[in-house]
Design an enzyme around this catalytic site. Structure first.
Site, mmCIF file in Angstrom:
data_model
loop_
_atom_site.group_PDB
_atom_site.id
_atom_site.type_symbol
_atom_site.label_atom_id
_atom_site.label_comp_id
_atom_site.label_asym_id
_atom_site.label_seq_id
_atom_site.Cartn_x
_atom_site.Cartn_y
_atom_site.Cartn_z
ATOM 1 N N CYS A 51 18.029 -30.349 3.477
ATOM 2 C CA CYS A 51 16.861 -31.188 3.762
ATOM 3 C C CYS A 51 15.640 -30.680 3.021
ATOM 4 O O CYS A 51 14.697 -31.427 2.773
ATOM 5 C CB CYS A 51 16.600 -31.250 5.261
ATOM 6 S SG CYS A 51 16.472 -29.645 6.050
ATOM 7 N N GLU B 257 14.781 -32.746 13.500
ATOM 8 C CA GLU B 257 14.498 -32.462 12.088
ATOM 9 C C GLU B 257 15.339 -33.437 11.288
ATOM 10 O O GLU B 257 16.555 -33.442 11.388
ATOM 11 C CB GLU B 257 14.847 -31.003 11.766
ATOM 12 C CG GLU B 257 14.227 -30.499 10.476
ATOM 13 C CD GLU B 257 15.050 -30.839 9.252
ATOM 14 O OE1 GLU B 257 14.693 -31.833 8.564
ATOM 15 O OE2 GLU B 257 16.038 -30.164 8.995
#
Length: 521
Positions: free
Chosen positions: A327, A293
């Site tokens: 994020c 990720e």
């Protein structure tokens, strides 16, 4: 270990710190955490705890005079020892029944729930999180433990729940078996939840791991390692090896015995890991699996039918929660021109209400994580001053730490750097669009694809947005941060990673391999 009946999964509730007793309890937990300041933390290699002369110094980003802890640092030789310990432990751990492996996670969840404020207090000091951000993260860590325990039991019973076609004279079965030894590289911004989730998923699936925590938040990771030791996890299943990414990170990623790498962090580091993992080392007999990720450039689209008050609140919360160091942070707002001015006014009013200060005093806005991040963000703010209209913020804030004012730029071109590049700080760029379709096109014009939001009251437009906004996690009429385990499986498209959907029903499959067997008698 005795198997027990497990109730259905339920998300851990959050603590309301507007209640005086809750705030007082957190203050007491922080005071208790301060009693451990300056403690030295060892490596964990198999059954051994190893202290080294070379140490990572963990500093409170909101109070640079406060050393949270000194964490022993592994070199290549020690990393190799840890690899051998993990390889040895795998031979027995892979044979432990899935239900028994799950019990370790459930026991850890129970203890973490009992010590919730204790875990959150460490994040307040080491990561610069306010009370709510820390509490939500600890709740998520508990959720990961609970959810993945149940998932492993479900996968283990796949033949009963999803039976294969049985041909005449044959018994056909499918089992999910572990991969081997994995390298876990979690991020600093969620040093409890993501560290716990990545590690727990791998070990409950029957793998053994080397955990290399982020160098800015290693104390939080060690606290989790201690917890797993306390619940009786066998030595060597979870090895703790803080150290340099360039030294031991690359070494372990390239190691021929590494079966998988689970990584959360920046795009650049993720691509570097992908490149190393793709090369076949001498003696390697498998294709290494990468679960990654890698960030995002997330945005919120607002059309002229939207509830502007709700949209503005979602934009500000998404952009500035934990100083934009997520994020999933909504660092872009793309607003239809007919409501642009009204929406921007509401955004600025809410942003200007945010107070900056020490996380341990529960200010809404705290510091960014370290000097490198601070300088990078300040550099982007200077770029923003040439690319848009600075409406608020734009500079450093007072305090003995890495404090930056929440910053908003308006009238930013869709192709501007602050609209395209991940900043990972408290900076919001606002862009005007002629209509909702152009706004969606601007949203999609990025190499990332992690989270996004669409604010509208028009059902047809919402249906169109659900189809055309290209991201792994899309939210309608709510903020683009705050994915809940089990409800919002989390992971993104494009340069946001491998879309591995943490907290979802297929995540554990990434840490297993399916073995089909057919027996004829």
């Amino acid at each position: 270990m005795t198997t027990i009946a497990i109730p259905p999964f339920k998300n851990e509730p959050f603590i309301d710190f507007t209640q005086p007793q809750s705030a007082k309890a957190m203050e007491e937990a922080i005071a208790k955490a301060k009693a451990d300041l300056g403690r030295e933390y060892p490596l964990h290699i198999g059954p051994e705890k190893r202290f080294t002369d070379d140490k990572i110094v963990s500093v409170n980003p909101g109070d640079l005079d406060m050393v949270v802890g000194y964490v022993s640092k592994a070199d290549r030789e020690l990393a190799e020892e840890a690899m051998q310990a993990a390889l040895a432990a795998f031979e027995s751990w892979k044979k432990v029944p899935a239900a028994e492996r799950a019990q370790y996670l459930l026991r850890a969840a129970k203890l973490m729930r009992e010590r919730k404020l204790e875990f959150s207090a460490v994040m307040v000091l080491e990561a610069g999180k306010n009370y709510a951000e820390a509490d939500v993260e600890t709740a998520e860590a508990i959720d990961f433990l609970e959810f993945y325990a149940r998932e492993m039991i479900r996968l283990d019973s796949i033949n009963e729940t999803m039976p294969l076609v049985q041909l005449a004279g044959e018994t056909n079965r499918l089992r999910y078996i572990p991969l081997g030894v994995g390298i876990i590289i979690p991020p600093w911004n969620f040093p409890n939840a993501i560290c716990v989730g990545m590690t727990a998923a791998a070990i409950v699936a029957g793998n053994t791991v080397l955990l290399k925590p982020a160098s800015t938040t290693p104390v939080m990771a060690h606290k989790f390692v201690e917890l797993m030791e306390e619940v009786g996890l066998p030595a060597g299943v979870l090895n703790f090896v803080p150290g340099s990414g360039a030294e031991i990170g690359d070494y372990l990623t390239s190691h021929p015995k590494t079966r998988f790498i689970s990584f959360t962090g920046s795009k650049d580091v993720g691509l570097h890991i992908s490149e190393l993992a793709a090369k076949t080392a001498e003696g390697q007999i498998w294709i290494k699996r990468l679960v990654a990720e890698m960030g995002g450039k997330d945005g919120i689209v607002v059309d002229e039918t939207a509830d502007l008050d709700a949209a503005a609140q979602a934009i500000v919360t998404s952009a500035f929660g934990f100083q934009g160091q997520k994020c999933s942070a909504g660092s872009r707002a793309i607003i239809v021109e007919s409501v642009y001015d009204a929406a921007v006014e509401k955004i600025i009013r809410l942003t200007n209400k945010l107070q900056i200060g020490l996380p341990e005093r529960n200010f809404p806005i705290g510091p960014v994580i370290d000097k490198s991040s601070y300088e990078k963000i300040m550099g982007y703010i200077e770029i923003g001053k040439t690319e848009g209209k600075l409406l608020t913020g734009g500079g450093k804030a007072g305090g003995n730490g890495y404090y930056i004012q929440p910053t908003v730029f308006a009238d930013v071109d869709a192709k501007a750097r602050i609209m395209k590049e991940e900043i990972f700080g408290p900076v919001l760029a606002i862009c005007k669009a002629k209509d909702y379709r152009e706004a969606i096109a601007v949203y999609n014009d990025t190499e990332y694809g992690l989270t996004g939001s669409f604010f509208s009251q028009d059902d047809e437009r919402i249906a169109e947005a659900l189809e055309t906004m290209h991201c792994g996690n899309l939210y309608i009429n709510r903020k683009c941060t705050g994915a809940m385990v089990g409800a919002h499986p989390f992971g993104g498209f494009n340069m946001s990673g491998t879309d591995s959907k943490a907290g979802g029903y297929d995540y554990l499959l990434l840490f297993t391999q399916a073995k089909a067997t057919s027996v004829r008698k």
